[in-house]
Design an enzyme around this catalytic site. Structure first.
Site, PDB file in Angstrom:
ATOM      1  N   HIS A  26      -3.791  -8.638  -1.902  1.00 29.51           N
ATOM      2  CA  HIS A  26      -3.788  -6.921  -1.547  1.00 29.51           C
ATOM      3  C   HIS A  26      -3.677  -6.206  -3.001  1.00 29.51           C
ATOM      4  CE1 HIS A  26      -2.056  -3.140  -0.639  1.00 29.51           C
ATOM      5  NE2 HIS A  26      -3.070  -3.241   0.529  1.00 29.51           N
ATOM      6  N   ASN A  71      -1.652   2.743   8.787  1.00 26.96           N
ATOM      7  CA  ASN A  71      -2.539   2.245   9.515  1.00 26.96           C
ATOM      8  C   ASN A  71      -2.133   2.057  10.989  1.00 26.96           C
ATOM      9  OD1 ASN A  71      -4.317   1.749   7.053  1.00 26.96           O
ATOM     10  ND2 ASN A  71      -3.075  -0.078   6.822  1.00 26.96           N
ATOM     11  N   SER A 113      -5.044   1.448   2.520  1.00 22.69           N
ATOM     12  CA  SER A 113      -4.795   1.086   1.151  1.00 22.69           C
ATOM     13  C   SER A 113      -5.788   1.030   0.367  1.00 22.69           C
ATOM     14  CB  SER A 113      -4.319  -0.358   1.286  1.00 22.69           C
ATOM     15  OG  SER A 113      -3.012  -0.396   1.819  1.00 22.69           O
ATOM     16  N   ASP A 163       2.491  -3.069  -6.208  1.00 20.27           N
ATOM     17  CA  ASP A 163       1.955  -3.801  -4.954  1.00 20.27           C
ATOM     18  C   ASP A 163       2.400  -5.237  -5.110  1.00 20.27           C
ATOM     19  OD1 ASP A 163      -0.411  -4.679  -3.065  1.00 20.27           O
ATOM     20  OD2 ASP A 163      -0.849  -2.774  -3.292  1.00 20.27           O
ATOM     21  N   TYR A 183       6.310  12.848   0.864  1.00 17.95           N
ATOM     22  CA  TYR A 183       7.018  13.832  -0.022  1.00 17.95           C
ATOM     23  C   TYR A 183       6.318  14.721  -0.616  1.00 17.95           C
ATOM     24  CZ  TYR A 183      10.780  10.018   0.395  1.00 17.95           C
ATOM     25  OH  TYR A 183      11.537   9.026   0.825  1.00 17.95           O
TER      26      TYR A 183
END
Length: 608
Positions: free
Chosen positions: A287, A369, A434, A249, A381
């Protein structure tokens, strides 16, 4: 003589036809288009370019599109990551590779500096791949030096020696890498060749309620979201001890008291140094720290492996992400949290994810989102646990992506967790797929502890097989939201006779002691509305778009106000048969910019 101004060169024309000057004057007088779709006045002008740049050749501007003329001709206002706003003149619609774009889009503009300081575009495109870079997998036995010499490339780095996958760079960032990668793909010595795609935090138009409290964990450790996923029964048996969770991240706040002692040495892939600090200013600032703070109360004795793959704006590229996945797996990661995504289906990313899974690593990724059924990657995947977001009463979050490819749903609206920003370390509310992804990642850590020798597919089946149906409260989305995470049923079903370990203190709790939790202070105020932004001064970031992701809020946040909470931070009924209400809507466009949370970074209460 040339000069690099924003990573690209600029060539000056010394003679401009009078007609061109007239056209520029007319075009710059056009009113730009505001993100809300209405006509608005121009937002900002480009800083004056120094005379020494007048003899430069080409200029490349990469940044977020703030505004543009209604019909495309005229001044496009672009803000670069350094905070400068540039005015690029479009005189011919043919230079717009992807047509007229929406404000909030990240763009790559090539331009020339004209007499009088005007910057005239020669091409504007969506900034969705790294200029001058090609990723290729070579046939067995083919040396990268052979391919580099054949196409006049330099070898930037090798990702997988076993897979013969390499990153190549062209002599100039202005070279046509789209055409080059297509040519290379036809070479019998090349298995595949592709652009180095850009990703970011889950894209969409999420909202972030910024507000700092003192390091007070009351509304963090007690939020109803943990009840919603039935966490308590699981913690009676498991705590994540011995499990390494990699968070790929924006990094984490290495100095946050509630995270102290809970992370192991990671790496900053953006700056290429051993300190993956979550830093700003930027749309993605905080984040990764927020994600870390959600995982720890679920698996309090797990160790976090922070790997910074996104910059402070929450953006990165697929090659860096793929390298980071390989790096984390080599260092013993059992679970990967990928709260990011990209719209492009990348061969290199797919192969690295497949390799990680083949080694028993559980990969968890955000659905995105955009409130759409469009498949993103890596969530698309095979074998990746795809996670979407629910409100506190188990309704689909209004920003959350959906589809038959979603495996699990978890709380994602108004989640309180650790944060870092201009006011230092604290707690804040954020929303997005997230956040929901982090709940599933924590659960996966407990499931791995429960089945230390279980196959990766067995862990996934354990989590999905014991999850709860959410079709009833979500008419119109039947079968498209996965099932509600139920951690207690997933890992405690076979542990009833097992001796229960002493529960570890939740990060930030009153018993954290030597683990670095700060002393608690008065809890923050609780607003009535789920998505009401906290009061902020002019430096507070606007609503980012995840994407994200990507994010389009201003780069800095001032948060003297208490953390705002949403429905999901207060006790909520979890009866799946209860009548549903319309979910709260996002803030209006004039109160929040939109941006993307894709990977790389692919990568930001926020709705992503």
């Amino acid at each position: 003589m040339s000069r690099t101004i924003t990573g690209r060169r600029l060539r000056v024309r010394h003679i401009i036809p009078i007609a061109l000057v007239v056209l520029i004057s007319l075009s710059t007088s056009l009113l730009p288009l505001h993100p809300s779709g209405v006509i608005a006045t121009a937002q900002a002008q480009e800083p004056e370019v120094g005379l020494e740049a007048a003899s430069g050749q080409f200029l490349t501007i990469r940044g977020k599109l703030l505004s543009l003329p209604l019909l495309g001709l005229g001044a496009w206002s672009i803000r670069t990551p350094d905070g400068r706003t540039h005015s690029v003149i479009v005189l011919n619609l043919n230079v717009l590779k992807h047509g007229i774009l929406l404000p909030g889009t990240w763009v790559h503009a090539q331009a020339r500096l004209q007499l009088g300081g005007l910057v005239v575009a020669t091409q504007i495109r969506i900034d969705d791949y790294e200029p001058g870079e090609v990723v290729a997998r070579l046939a067995p036995g083919v040396a990268p030096e052979t391919i580099a010499h054949r196409y006049n490339l330099s070898i930037e780095s090798t990702l997988l020696t076993s897979g013969n996958i390499h990153l190549f760079r062209t002599p100039s960032a202005n070279d046509d890498v789209e055409r080059l990668s297509a040519r290379m793909a036809q070479d019998p010595d090349v298995v595949w060749a592709e652009l180095n795609l850009i990703g970011q935090l889950s894209e969409g138009n999420p909202y972030k309620t910024w507000g700092w409290s003192a390091p007070d964990s009351s509304n963090y450790v007690n939020q109803a979201a943990f009840e919603q996923v039935n966490l308590a029964p699981a913690l009676a048996h498991y705590d994540g001890e011995g499990i390494i969770v990699a968070i790929l991240d924006t990094g984490i706040d290495l100095n946050h008291p509630s995270l102290a002692g809970r992370w192991i040495d990671g790496w900053d892939m953006v700056a290429d140094d051993p300190e993956p600090q979550d830093e700003g200013p930027g749309n993605g600032w905080g984040h990764g720290t927020h994600i870390a703070g959600i995982i720890l109360p679920i698996a309090p004795q797990s160790k976090l492996l922070p790997v910074r793959v996104l910059n402070s704006d929450g953006r990165g590229n697929v090659y860096t992400l793929a390298y980071a996945i390989e790096w984390a797996v080599e260092r013993g990661a059992h679970v990967l949290n990928l709260s990011l995504g990209t719209n492009g289906n990348s061969s290199v990313l797919r192969e690295v994810v497949e390799q990680a899974r083949s080694q028993g690593v559980i990969v968890v990724a955000a659905a995105g989102n955009a409130n759409a059924s469009t498949l993103q990657y890596p969530v698309g995947y095979e074998g990746v646990l795809g996670v979407t977001a629910l409100t506190g009463d188990n309704r689909k979050a209004d920003f959350a992506n959906y589809g038959a490819w979603v495996d699990l749903a978890a709380p994602g609206v108004g989640i309180t967790s650790t944060i870092v920003g201009p006011n230092g370390s604290g707690f804040a509310v954020w929303s997005g797929t997230s956040m929901a992804t982090a709940f599933v990642t924590g659960a996966a850590a407990l499931a791995r502890q429960h089945l230390p020798d279980g196959a990766e597919t067995e862990i996934a089946q354990l989590l999905t097989g014991h999850a709860r149906d959410v079709d009833a409260p979500n008419p119109g989305y039947e079968g498209a939201l996965g099932r509600l995470l139920n951690i207690g049923d997933a890992v405690a079903v076979e542990a009833a006779d097992s001796p229960a370990p002493n529960p570890s203190p939740t990060p930030g709790g009153e018993d954290a002691g030597s683990d670095g939790a700060a002393a608690e202070t008065a809890p923050p105020d609780t607003p009535d509305e789920e998505t009401t932004p906290a009061e902020a001064d002019p430096h507070e970031p606007e609503t980012p778009a995840e994407g994200e992701s990507p994010d389009t809020s201003p780069d800095a946040v001032e948060a003297d106000t208490p953390v705002e909470e949403s429905e999901s931070n207060t006790p909520a009924e979890t009866d799946l048969d209860a009548p549903t209400e319309e979910p709260a809507s996002a803030p209006p466009a004039d109160e929040a910019e939109s941006s993307a949370e894709t990977i790389l970074i692919y990568l930001p209460v926020v709705r992503r």
